[in-house]
Design an enzyme around this catalytic site. Structure first.
Site, short mmCIF file in Angstrom:
data_model
loop_
_atom_site.label_atom_id
_atom_site.label_comp_id
_atom_site.label_asym_id
_atom_site.label_seq_id
_atom_site.Cartn_x
_atom_site.Cartn_y
_atom_site.Cartn_z
N GLY A 1 0.84 -1.20 0.00
CA GLY A 1 0.00 0.00 0.00
C GLY A 1 0.88 1.24 0.00
O GLY A 1 2.10 1.16 0.16
N SER B 1 2.67 4.80 0.95
CA SER B 1 3.33 5.33 2.14
C SER B 1 2.28 6.02 3.01
O SER B 1 1.47 6.80 2.51
CB SER B 1 4.42 6.33 1.72
OG SER B 1 4.98 6.95 2.85
N SER C 1 6.09 -1.83 -1.81
CA SER C 1 6.08 -2.82 -2.90
C SER C 1 5.05 -2.44 -3.96
O SER C 1 4.06 -3.12 -4.15
CB SER C 1 5.86 -4.24 -2.37
OG SER C 1 4.78 -4.35 -1.47
#
Lengths: 179, 179
Positions: A12, A14, A86
């Site tokens: 998800g 930051s 990611s």
């Protein structure tokens, strides 16, 4: 009762709440006597990926290293929780394909508007100002999972609610030793 | 019977027999139902340290990464075997100091003359010819352990003998669940 390891892969934006949620899930699991390890994005960068940039190639390398370590832990019965942004779909798919243990993708789904308004670490402000040249959601894409095992909406749910969703999935998948 | 994890840290010159011995020890342990993972130098370079050179600084970084991963495994009950040259004393001491599980240093002690004469991978020849600029034992120091828990003399002992020494140490240290 033999514990089955797995990879619990949070992804998800930051500020979406990956670290907070992964720590909350880990706390619950530890309280149940489950072996668990959190591979937090920042901690992993410090220990495994110092010197890597935030270019696509280096991000992929970083994620590959996290996946490598998570897999080692998971195959030995640990629930390995990863909490890196990611952002790229392909590399998450690669991590899933290489995992020798069940791979559970948890989409920590908070709208950009929400995380940017919160801006806990002040990073979005810097990214908008161009002080951080490559930043997921601003100048670099975030590719949302197409079929995550779990989706939590941290902009609407409490941490307790999101935590329950993740634990519920583990239970139903038979990964907590008792279904 | 709860298994206690530990780090079994092999150190020695290239060609001394670290990989062969660590695989032999791992095989024996697996046959006894012990959870074990081998972090071989080459494999780790590929997965955690691609792009690092063989300068002192980069070697230290590589060893720190191996130690980080070995510690994660060991604290979850795995016998983590590392088999990198790890030529510098200070960084091995750091790995020991940071380990949250027992740290057993195994000095794979074969004289340079012996490993150079064998030269299984042809690396010593290349190093002598200057084709490999930095090579432990030739153009870069190997700092032998001062007080290793186990010393195996792979130039004189059979693999079976060396393997027994390591297993014997683990048994006496109470790390195999039965003393």
């Amino acid at each position: 009762m033999q514990q089955h390891g797995c990879i619990l892969w949070f992804t998800g934006l930051s500020g979406a709440g990956k670290s907070t949620l992964s720590e909350a899930v880990a706390r619950e699991l530890r309280a149940q006597g489950v072996a668990v390890e959190v591979l937090d994005g920042d901690e992993v960068r410090e220990n495994l990926s110092k010197g890597l940039s935030f270019s696509k190639e280096d991000r992929d390398t970083n994620v590959r290293r996290i996946a490598f370590v998570a897999n080692l832990l998971a195959k030995h019965g640990v629930i390995a929780i990863t909490a890196a942004i990611s952002p790229y779909r392909a590399i998450r798919a690669e991590a899933r394909a290489k995992s020798q243990a069940p791979f559970i993708e948890v989409f920590v789904d908070a709208p950009l508007a929400v995380v940017e308004a919160r801006d806990v670490k002040g990073l979005y402000k810097k990214a908008r100002a161009g002080e951080i040249p490559v930043f997921t959601g601003i100048s670099d894409p975030y590719e949302a999972p197409l079929a995550p095992e779990v989706t939590v909406k941290t902009g609407e749910e409490s941490i307790a609610q999101s935590t329950s969703k993740v634990l519920e999935h583990l239970r139903h998948a038979g990964l907590l030793g008792s279904v």
